[in-house]
Design a protein around this motif. Structure first.
Motif, PDB file in Angstrom:
ATOM      1  N   GLU A  63     -22.797   0.921   7.035  1.00  0.00           N
ATOM      2  CA  GLU A  63     -22.071   2.173   6.845  1.00  0.00           C
ATOM      3  C   GLU A  63     -22.576   3.262   7.794  1.00  0.00           C
ATOM      4  O   GLU A  63     -21.780   3.989   8.394  1.00  0.00           O
ATOM      5  CB  GLU A  63     -22.167   2.617   5.387  1.00  0.00           C
ATOM      6  CG  GLU A  63     -21.365   1.719   4.455  1.00  0.00           C
ATOM      7  CD  GLU A  63     -21.643   1.960   2.981  1.00  0.00           C
ATOM      8  OE1 GLU A  63     -22.371   2.917   2.639  1.00  0.00           O
ATOM      9  OE2 GLU A  63     -21.125   1.180   2.162  1.00  0.00           O
ATOM     10  N   ALA A  64     -23.897   3.358   7.947  1.00  0.00           N
ATOM     11  CA  ALA A  64     -24.461   4.376   8.837  1.00  0.00           C
ATOM     12  C   ALA A  64     -24.077   4.099  10.291  1.00  0.00           C
ATOM     13  O   ALA A  64     -23.701   5.022  11.027  1.00  0.00           O
ATOM     14  CB  ALA A  64     -25.983   4.425   8.689  1.00  0.00           C
TER      15      ALA A  64
ATOM     16  N   ARG B 100     -20.739   5.092  15.062  1.00  0.00           N
ATOM     17  CA  ARG B 100     -19.777   4.569  16.036  1.00  0.00           C
ATOM     18  C   ARG B 100     -18.494   5.401  16.045  1.00  0.00           C
ATOM     19  O   ARG B 100     -17.969   5.750  17.095  1.00  0.00           O
ATOM     20  CB  ARG B 100     -19.447   3.112  15.705  1.00  0.00           C
ATOM     21  CG  ARG B 100     -18.403   2.502  16.643  1.00  0.00           C
ATOM     22  CD  ARG B 100     -17.692   1.301  16.045  1.00  0.00           C
ATOM     23  NE  ARG B 100     -16.967   1.698  14.846  1.00  0.00           N
ATOM     24  CZ  ARG B 100     -16.857   0.945  13.759  1.00  0.00           C
ATOM     25  NH1 ARG B 100     -17.417  -0.237  13.705  1.00  0.00           N
ATOM     26  NH2 ARG B 100     -16.173   1.370  12.716  1.00  0.00           N
ATOM     27  N   ASP B 101     -17.986   5.731  14.868  1.00  0.00           N
ATOM     28  CA  ASP B 101     -16.703   6.419  14.761  1.00  0.00           C
ATOM     29  C   ASP B 101     -16.772   7.887  15.150  1.00  0.00           C
ATOM     30  O   ASP B 101     -15.766   8.469  15.550  1.00  0.00           O
ATOM     31  CB  ASP B 101     -16.168   6.296  13.331  1.00  0.00           C
ATOM     32  CG  ASP B 101     -15.820   4.860  12.962  1.00  0.00           C
ATOM     33  OD1 ASP B 101     -15.694   4.020  13.886  1.00  0.00           O
ATOM     34  OD2 ASP B 101     -15.704   4.571  11.760  1.00  0.00           O
ATOM     35  N   LYS B 102     -17.939   8.521  15.056  1.00  0.00           N
ATOM     36  CA  LYS B 102     -18.024   9.957  15.280  1.00  0.00           C
ATOM     37  C   LYS B 102     -18.843  10.372  16.493  1.00  0.00           C
ATOM     38  O   LYS B 102     -18.899  11.545  16.817  1.00  0.00           O
ATOM     39  CB  LYS B 102     -18.617  10.630  14.037  1.00  0.00           C
ATOM     40  CG  LYS B 102     -17.729  10.510  12.820  1.00  0.00           C
ATOM     41  CD  LYS B 102     -18.342  11.210  11.633  1.00  0.00           C
ATOM     42  CE  LYS B 102     -17.440  11.122  10.420  1.00  0.00           C
ATOM     43  NZ  LYS B 102     -18.058  11.764   9.253  1.00  0.00           N
TER      44      LYS B 102
ATOM     45  N   SER C 235     -29.246  -2.959   1.250  1.00  0.00           N
ATOM     46  CA  SER C 235     -29.851  -2.360   2.440  1.00  0.00           C
ATOM     47  C   SER C 235     -29.000  -2.632   3.679  1.00  0.00           C
ATOM     48  O   SER C 235     -28.788  -1.741   4.507  1.00  0.00           O
ATOM     49  CB  SER C 235     -31.261  -2.911   2.636  1.00  0.00           C
ATOM     50  OG  SER C 235     -31.854  -2.331   3.764  1.00  0.00           O
ATOM     51  N   ILE C 236     -28.501  -3.845   3.812  1.00  0.00           N
ATOM     52  CA  ILE C 236     -27.650  -4.189   4.955  1.00  0.00           C
ATOM     53  C   ILE C 236     -26.361  -3.376   4.909  1.00  0.00           C
ATOM     54  O   ILE C 236     -25.905  -2.861   5.934  1.00  0.00           O
ATOM     55  CB  ILE C 236     -27.358  -5.706   4.975  1.00  0.00           C
ATOM     56  CG1 ILE C 236     -28.628  -6.476   5.323  1.00  0.00           C
ATOM     57  CG2 ILE C 236     -26.242  -6.031   5.973  1.00  0.00           C
ATOM     58  CD1 ILE C 236     -28.521  -7.973   5.093  1.00  0.00           C
ATOM     59  N   GLN C 237     -25.769  -3.236   3.732  1.00  0.00           N
ATOM     60  CA  GLN C 237     -24.535  -2.463   3.609  1.00  0.00           C
ATOM     61  C   GLN C 237     -24.757  -1.004   3.990  1.00  0.00           C
ATOM     62  O   GLN C 237     -23.920  -0.398   4.667  1.00  0.00           O
ATOM     63  CB  GLN C 237     -23.973  -2.562   2.183  1.00  0.00           C
ATOM     64  CG  GLN C 237     -22.623  -1.897   2.014  1.00  0.00           C
ATOM     65  CD  GLN C 237     -21.558  -2.487   2.929  1.00  0.00           C
ATOM     66  OE1 GLN C 237     -21.477  -3.687   3.125  1.00  0.00           O
ATOM     67  NE2 GLN C 237     -20.726  -1.620   3.513  1.00  0.00           N
ATOM     68  N   ALA C 238     -25.884  -0.436   3.591  1.00  0.00           N
ATOM     69  CA  ALA C 238     -26.190   0.951   3.960  1.00  0.00           C
ATOM     70  C   ALA C 238     -26.313   1.080   5.476  1.00  0.00           C
ATOM     71  O   ALA C 238     -25.835   2.055   6.069  1.00  0.00           O
ATOM     72  CB  ALA C 238     -27.474   1.411   3.271  1.00  0.00           C
TER      73      ALA C 238
END
Length: 169
Positions: free
Chosen positions: A106-107, A112-114, A100-103
């Motif tokens: 990633e989100a 942040r990047d887009k 859950s933390i990894q998801a």
């Protein structure tokens, strides 16, 4: 030489609050939400088994990581109240946390990047925005920046959890 006394099997709500660092009102709130449970004395006072301290510690860590109360309840489901979790049970629960933390990471990284292009244009169009909704799948979720608003609400709940010890659902 004075012999050490064995701790009582059950603790009062005040003792649990003192030992766990959680306010009495928060313990009552957790009980109302089904995260913890208490036995009642003959005088109808709450009495907690000693395993409650580990359960409250797990809840505090999960809250600090931004999990909602419903998510924590789901994570704790395999470990019934009144049961001292084994190392294996805690490890299995932590595996659920990690995914859950990894998801979430990633989100948030994608956002942040887009987000510069999206925020910069100001259109917030769900029909045209290639960032999060290229086929307008979110149209049924409402108008405006649905995902950005959801992320803002999550951030506010996480911030509130750090200040109050619990997230309002």
């Amino acid at each position: 030489m004075k012999q050490a006394t064995k701790p009582h099997k059950f603790m009062t709500v005040g003792q649990v609050a003192l030992r766990s660092g959680v306010a009495v009102s928060t313990l009552h709130f957790y009980e109302a939400k089904g995260l913890i449970s208490a036995h009642r004395s003959s005088g109808n006072q709450r009495r907690y088994s000693r395993d409650i301290l580990r359960r409250v510690a797990i809840i505090k860590v999960a809250r600090d990581l931004g999990f909602s109360l419903s998510e924590i309840l789901e994570l704790l489901a395999p470990i019934p109240a009144g049961h001292q979790p084994t190392t294996g049970e805690v490890s299995a629960m932590m595996a659920g946390w990690k995914s859950s933390i990894q998801a979430r990471i990633e989100a948030l990284s994608e956002l942040r990047d887009k987000m510069d292009g999206c925020i910069g244009c100001g259109c917030l169009s769900k029909e045209l925005c290639p960032l999060r909704n290229p086929s307008d799948e979110l149209a049924a979720s409402g108008s405006g920046p649905v995902l950005l608003e959801k992320a803002a609400r999550l951030a506010a709940r996480v911030k509130s959890a750090g200040e109050t010890g619990h997230v309002d659902e």
